[in-house]
Enzyme design. Structure first.
Site, PDB file in Angstrom:
ATOM      1  N   ASP A  60      37.932  35.568  18.475  1.00  0.00           N
ATOM      2  CA  ASP A  60      38.709  34.715  19.373  1.00  0.00           C
ATOM      3  C   ASP A  60      39.994  34.292  18.645  1.00  0.00           C
ATOM      4  OD1 ASP A  60      38.484  33.129  22.068  1.00  0.00           O
ATOM      5  OD2 ASP A  60      38.946  31.584  20.592  1.00  0.00           O
ATOM      6  N   TYR A 117      46.304  26.269  21.089  1.00  0.00           N
ATOM      7  CA  TYR A 117      46.859  26.877  22.310  1.00  0.00           C
ATOM      8  C   TYR A 117      48.287  26.422  22.587  1.00  0.00           C
ATOM      9  CZ  TYR A 117      42.100  28.333  23.526  1.00  0.00           C
ATOM     10  OH  TYR A 117      40.862  28.921  23.529  1.00  0.00           O
ATOM     11  N   HIS A 141      31.540  37.207  25.546  1.00  0.00           N
ATOM     12  CA  HIS A 141      32.584  36.773  24.629  1.00  0.00           C
ATOM     13  C   HIS A 141      32.055  36.362  23.257  1.00  0.00           C
ATOM     14  CE1 HIS A 141      36.359  35.085  23.273  1.00  0.00           C
ATOM     15  NE2 HIS A 141      35.757  33.932  23.018  1.00  0.00           N
TER      16      HIS A 141
END
Length: 536
Positions: free
Chosen positions: A308, A445, A503
């Site tokens: 990730d 982010y 994921h």
């Protein structure tokens, strides 16, 4: 003279020496292996002369013989069986006749016993307690150590004479001639499925069973990490919303394969402290922090493996700091080169599944939703791709988040348990996020344009270190198609793929991932000296 072709002769010499002979003294710890070898060679020559059994003219217990004697081959099927039995509530012990190894190859013995102590409740060595099989006292000692009665014990051994005292005491015994037949007997006796498993769950480390460390990067930044093993360095970098604990199935397996494993708690997560400013979590700053981490740990090079956001970081380490990167692996996260002059915001906005990242941009909004009920947050987000892990027929959607007013809108307040987060694991994650909150993790982010601009500064450069890309067939956000053209930018790219996986690959399909990683790592480090006694 080779041990394997002269076992009968050596057995006779051992019997000739008796309880006062070097072999018995070595097994009970009265002498070390170096002296055992020297004295045993003398006994061989004496026995040869008295029994008229000739020895080769140049007879000696050579280095190759010493290695054969000292080598303890660990049976992977039996180690796997031990792990499965422990998971089902059984206590497991190893009872071994062995010596104190003071030879130049003693590191191999040290590695074996370090490994055994990770997988067994007790490791009872004859040389530590002055007793050896088949003396009944050593079996009595083992019973006391395990606090069990003979009737509660199943004892396996590949030497029949070692089983007899155990049988007399009331233990159930299995003579191991061939692994599958012995495991079939053990399976029938315990009721635990030990054979024909498509994929077993590897052994996981617990927070209390690993060494924890902290490195001060700068006045407002400190990185927490855990460490296990010795050998070439592997740095594991997790993603969102995870923890170093997300690698709990990989840490022991990679350590057992002969690597020094460092699992980082990434900046802003749990005990890894970072400042509140979003700019401190840009990829450029994160990579600078990792270089300082390597410097302060005196690590010249490491192999970086990331998932990730950790995957994005390790690709950037390989691009911008290749001199510090032995090799690099991305789990789920593909490498995508930045291009100068391209509006990354417009590019991402055109992809609906990335809408959640724009929802994360406004300071405090996503924090409020994710921190309101940390248990709910983790149980919703960290789930497998299996149908049984669906939430009342629904699944988390990362598209349309801003329009519906939140990431979890429409999902239950009390979601069912996640198969990926057993209760003790869930509670550890919760403790970590209670310490750090979600601001630091969400700040990763909040650097879209900074990250793109930094990446574009390397436009035209390729990643030339050995690399691995592992894709997961059912990852809805980082789907395999996104990695399609990576070979154009990474000449030494190896690929691995796990089709039935979502994921959170490290915890959904740990055995499959471990196999891919270890095979690739051993190829990358094939010129290094690796201890590969067991590959679990």
């Amino acid at each position: 003279m080779c041990f394997s072709t002269s076992r009968g002769f050596f057995q006779k010499v051992i019997k000739y020496g008796g309880s006062d002979g070097p072999f018995s003294k070595g097994m009970t710890g009265q002498i070390g292996l170096t002296q055992l070898i020297a004295d045993f060679e003398d006994d061989c020559k004496k026995f040869s002369s008295t029994s008229n059994i000739p020895l080769p003219e140049n007879f000696s217990l050579s280095e190759s013989f010493v290695k054969t004697m000292a080598k303890s081959d660990l049976s992977v099927p039996f180690l796997k069986a031990a792990m499965l039995l422990k998971k089902n509530g059984f206590r497991i012990a190893v009872l071994t006749n062995n010596w104190i190894d003071d030879t130049p190859s003693r590191h191999q013995t040290g590695f074996v016993f370090c490994l055994l102590r990770k997988y067994f409740d007790k490791v009872i060595e004859s040389c530590r307690i002055g007793l050896q099989k088949p003396d009944p006292k050593i079996y009595e000692y083992a019973l006391r150590e395990l606090n069990v009665t003979p009737e509660e014990v199943i004892y396996l051994d590949d030497i029949g004479t070692y089983l007899k005292p155990a049988e007399k005491m009331g233990m159930t015994t299995i003579l191991v001639k061939e692994a599958d037949s012995a495991l079939k007997q053990l399976q029938d006796l315990t009721g635990v499925q030990l054979l024909d498993q498509e994929e077993y769950l590897p052994s996981a480390c617990e927070p209390q069973d690993v060494a924890h460390g902290y490195v001060k990067i700068k006045p407002d930044t400190e990185l927490h990490f855990v460490e296990m093993g010795s050998g070439p360095v592997i740095c594991l970098c997790h993603g969102f919303p995870e923890s170093w604990f997300s690698w709990r199935f990989q840490i022991p397996a990679l350590a057992d394969a002969g690597f020094r494993v460092i699992a980082l708690q990434m900046k802003g997560y749990g005990d890894s402290v970072g400042p509140p400013d979003a700019e401190a979590y840009s990829q450029e700053e994160i990579c600078k922090d990792l270089v300082i981490f390597l410097d302060k740990m005196s690590i010249v090079q490491a192999t970086f493996i990331g998932h990730d956001w950790g995957g994005a970081t390790v690709w950037n380490m390989a691009l911008f700091y290749p001199e510090r990167v032995k090799a690099v692996a991305g789990i789920n996260t593909p490498y995508t080169p930045s291009k100068a002059g391209v509006d990354c915001v417009k590019t991402m906005e055109a992809i609906p599944i990335f809408d959640y990242q724009f929802y994360f941009q406004e300071l405090g909004v996503a924090e409020a939703e994710l921190e309101k009920d940390i248990i709910r947050t983790l149980k919703i987000v960290i789930r497998s791709s299996r149908k049984e892990d669906e939430i009342e027929g629904l699944s988390l959607s990362t598209a349309g988040v801003r329009k519906r007013g939140g990431l979890f809108v429409g999902l239950p307040e009390d979601p069912p348990p996640s198969s990926l987060l057993p209760e003790p694991v869930l509670q550890y994650y919760v403790q970590q996020y209670q310490k750090s909150g979600f601001r630091g993790p969400l700040n990763w982010y909040r650097n879209m344009e900074r990250n793109w601009s930094w990446g574009a500064s390397a436009q035209g450069r390729k990643i030339r270190v050995p690399a691995l890309m592992v894709t997961a067939g059912k990852d809805k956000v980082l789907h395999p198609g996104m990695s399609k053209h990576m070979e154009n930018w990474i000449p030494q790219l190896t690929r691995g793929h796990i089709e039935d996986c979502g994921h959170f690959t490290q915890i959904e399909r740990p055995a499959a991932l471990n196999k891919i990683l270890i095979e690739w790592l051993e190829d990358v480090h094939k010129n290094a000296s690796l201890q590969t006694t067991a590959k679990l």
